[in-house]
Scaffold this active site. Structure first.
Site, PDB file in Angstrom:
ATOM      1  N   ASP A 187       4.991 132.436 -24.081  1.00  0.00           N
ATOM      2  CA  ASP A 187       6.330 132.677 -24.609  1.00  0.00           C
ATOM      3  C   ASP A 187       6.772 131.413 -25.336  1.00  0.00           C
ATOM      4  OD1 ASP A 187       8.825 134.626 -24.241  1.00  0.00           O
ATOM      5  OD2 ASP A 187       9.552 132.545 -24.161  1.00  0.00           O
ATOM      6  N   HIS A 196      16.075 134.236 -39.382  1.00  0.00           N
ATOM      7  CA  HIS A 196      14.983 135.059 -38.852  1.00  0.00           C
ATOM      8  C   HIS A 196      13.700 134.906 -39.650  1.00  0.00           C
ATOM      9  CE1 HIS A 196      17.171 137.219 -35.718  1.00  0.00           C
ATOM     10  NE2 HIS A 196      18.230 137.205 -36.538  1.00  0.00           N
ATOM     11  N   ASN A 230      15.856 130.900 -34.509  1.00  0.00           N
ATOM     12  CA  ASN A 230      16.483 131.951 -35.323  1.00  0.00           C
ATOM     13  C   ASN A 230      17.914 131.591 -35.682  1.00  0.00           C
ATOM     14  OD1 ASN A 230      14.316 133.709 -35.563  1.00  0.00           O
ATOM     15  ND2 ASN A 230      14.768 134.767 -33.629  1.00  0.00           N
ATOM     16  N   GLU A 236       8.986 137.106 -28.940  1.00  0.00           N
ATOM     17  CA  GLU A 236       8.222 135.861 -29.002  1.00  0.00           C
ATOM     18  C   GLU A 236       7.194 135.773 -27.889  1.00  0.00           C
ATOM     19  OE1 GLU A 236      12.006 134.869 -26.649  1.00  0.00           O
ATOM     20  OE2 GLU A 236      11.365 136.249 -28.226  1.00  0.00           O
ATOM     21  N   ASP A 252      10.104 134.234 -38.067  1.00  0.00           N
ATOM     22  CA  ASP A 252       8.873 134.989 -38.325  1.00  0.00           C
ATOM     23  C   ASP A 252       7.720 134.058 -38.670  1.00  0.00           C
ATOM     24  OD1 ASP A 252      10.263 137.302 -37.873  1.00  0.00           O
ATOM     25  OD2 ASP A 252      10.507 137.848 -39.993  1.00  0.00           O
TER      26      ASP A 252
END
Length: 597
Positions: A473, A486, A481, A516, A490
């Protein structure tokens, strides 16, 4: 009816010719008034009814303007006289109108005469019905004028009119339809010569039968008339019956022919000769109509076969015809587009040779099922055998067994083959997409679960087998973010995927489980080996920043939990263990690995 056809029948010259033919038919018929009363033979309805059947009813008045006066004048001067002429003229027209109406309603003649048995039946039965109905008022008129009795006049009218119509109307219908002219124009020289030979043969036999009064040879003309019908169809039937009718009536009115052997009663003789001619007509016309129907069926069948071959020879799909054993009897040329196949070489060979060996059992099952259930299609998808270049194609085969129309004939199968290689490629791509994360290109949770199940099964069957999973994670991903957007998030996810793909082994599976969170399936790895792989991944990811378009750099770390897969555990058990280790790593400060206890 087309406008040109109406003008053809209602022009001055056609109406004049009709008037003359109608007058001749009436005058000829009135010569058979034996014993007073109505004539024993009546041919005029056979001329008038076909004309009315070809005309729209709104134009019938044109024919009536000629037919009724002609009938009235001839009846007045050589028939029953002026008083009887007034009602009999319209009654003759009404009788022809009844038959014409029945033909229009039940068996239209606009598209040709005597093209069906139904049309012949309407002509015969309609002529009989019209004569019997109109004969009632006509017999009343004739009895009042000639005092010869109602029954005598009605029987003469019904018999003479019905038989005369049956004998003459078919010939007139053919003449009006233009079928005789069309036949003459389309016939070759050999066909015309054959028609002439048949006409001469019928004439000779008819003369031999009716020019003598010694032997009852009325059966003789049946053979040449039937032969002409079978060889020339409707044209032969019309031609031969016209010749026979003309000769038979002319000689019989002079008292010669087979009728001379009967009692010397002119009315009886005339009725019998008409009955004889009507019987001949009733015999040959249905045969001619049926021959026409069969000819049309054969023509349509031939056209259908030509279209079938045109389609099969030019279609991209391949069409095969197979026997019950699966041998190729016909193959369309499009087969050559599927590989190194040649049409000539394939005929007579087993269709199974087209198919890859591993797919032949499936094709054989479809073949047998088609034989068991004729008329239903069996669909199977198989791969072709490799061609000379090693290429194979996916094809869809639709197989259907066709039951033979004639008992004892062999059953055959029709197989339509379509190249579905592109569809299979798309399906494979869709299947891959369904098991792949579109952002990172890694496996998705579905594929991760499938891989984990396979490893669990292998470990469960082999207690010596090793395997581990790890759940990663990205630390503080929400901050990325919120701070950079965002799109930047990504990019961080994509960078982790790239680092994970480099850090793991070829047999390992890296998947994005959602958000994630990522998962690793490490088959054959001990706990120590799994720890080494995951530590390498953690370190590589933390040691490299994600660079944005504006030059900004994002430094991220990951936490991970590692669990060893035991043989008696379920997927849910293993996932809970790895999740617990992950949460322990996060609680311990993140950017670290924790091994499950």
């Amino acid at each position: 009816m087309a406008r040109n056809d109406v003008r053809t029948l209602t022009g001055t010259w056609p109406l004049l010719i009709f008037g003359i033919a109608y007058a001749v038919a009436i005058a000829f018929s009135l010569l058979t008034r034996f014993g007073g009363g109505v004539a024993c033979m009546w041919l005029a309805t056979g001329v008038l009814a076909p004309v009315l059947a070809r005309l729209p009813m709104r134009h019938w008045w044109r024919a009536a303007m000629i037919a009724i006066p002609v009938s009235g004048v001839l009846t007045a001067f050589i028939g029953l006289g002026p008083i009887a002429a007034l009602p009999l003229g319209p009654l003759n027209f009404i009788e022809a109108g009844i038959l014409a109406y029945l033909l229009k309603r039940l068996a239209p003649v606009d598209d040709g005469a005597l093209r069906s048995i139904g049309q012949v039946a309407v002509l015969i039965l309609g002529g009989l019905l019209a004569a019997m109905l109109v004969g009632v008022p006509a017999a009343v008129v004739a009895d009042q004028v000639s005092q010869t009795g109602f029954a005598h006049n009605w029987s003469n009218w019904a018999t003479g009119h019905a038989l005369g119509t049956i004998a003459v109307a078919p010939i007139v219908l053919l003449l009006l339809s233009g079928d005789l002219g069309e036949w003459w124009r389309s016939a070759g020289r050999g066909e015309r010569i054959e028609a002439g030979v048949h006409a001469a043969f019928v004439t000779a036999i008819a003369l031999a039968t009716f020019a003598q009064s010694i032997m009852p040879l009325s059966f003789l003309p049946i053979l040449p008339v039937t032969l002409a019908t079978f060889r020339l169809g409707r044209v032969g039937a019309a031609m031969s019956t016209l010749i026979l009718s003309t000769i038979a009536i002319l000689f019989s009115m002079q008292g010669t022919g087979p009728v001379a052997l009967l009692p010397p009663e002119p009315a009886l003789r005339m009725h019998l000769i008409q009955f004889y001619l009507a019987t001949v007509v009733i015999t040959v016309l249905p045969a001619a109509a049926d021959l026409r129907r069969r000819k049309d069926v054969l023509r349509r069948l031939s056209a259908s076969e030509a279209r079938y071959r045109l389609v099969t020879e030019n279609a991209s799909d391949v069409v095969l015809t197979l026997d019950a054993e699966g041998y190729i009897r016909f193959v369309s040329p499009s087969i050559e587009g599927l590989g190194d196949y040649r049409v000539a070489a394939l005929r007579g060979t087993p269709a199974s040779t087209l198919i890859a060996a591993e797919h032949r059992p499936a094709a054989a099952r479809a073949h047998l099922e088609a034989l068991r259930t004729p008329g239903t299609s069996q669909i199977v998808e198989v791969e072709t055998r490799p061609d000379a270049d090693g290429h194979q194609r996916w094809i869809e085969m639709r197989v259907r067994a066709i039951e033979p129309e004639v008992a004892g004939d062999a059953i055959e199968l029709v197989c339509a083959i379509r190249d579905i290689s592109k569809r299979k490629s798309v399906e494979a791509e869709l299947q891959r997409a369904a098991r792949t994360d579109p952002l990172t290109g890694l496996a998705n949770r579905r594929l991760f679960n499938d891989a984990l199940d396979l490893v669990l099964d292998r470990v469960g069957r082999d207690e010596r087998a090793n395997a581990c999973i790890a759940i990663f994670d990205i630390d503080h991903f929400k901050r990325v973010n919120d701070a950079f957007g965002h799109d930047a998030g990504d990019r961080v996810l994509a960078r982790f995927a790239a680092v994970a793909s480099r850090a793991t082994r070829a047999k390992d599976l890296v998947a994005r489980l959602g958000g994630e969170e990522f998962g690793l399936v490490l088959p054959g790895a001990t706990q120590a080996e799994a720890q080494a792989i995951c530590e390498r991944l953690r370190g590589d990811f933390a040691g490299e920043a994600t660079v944005l378009d504006d030059g900004s750099r994002i430094w991220s770390t990951v936490s991970a939990g590692i669990a060893t897969i035991g043989g008696d555990e379920s997927r849910a058990d293993v996932m809970r263990t790895a999740d617990a280790a992950l949460y322990a790593a996060k609680r311990a400060g993140r950017d670290r690995l924790v091994l499950a206890a």
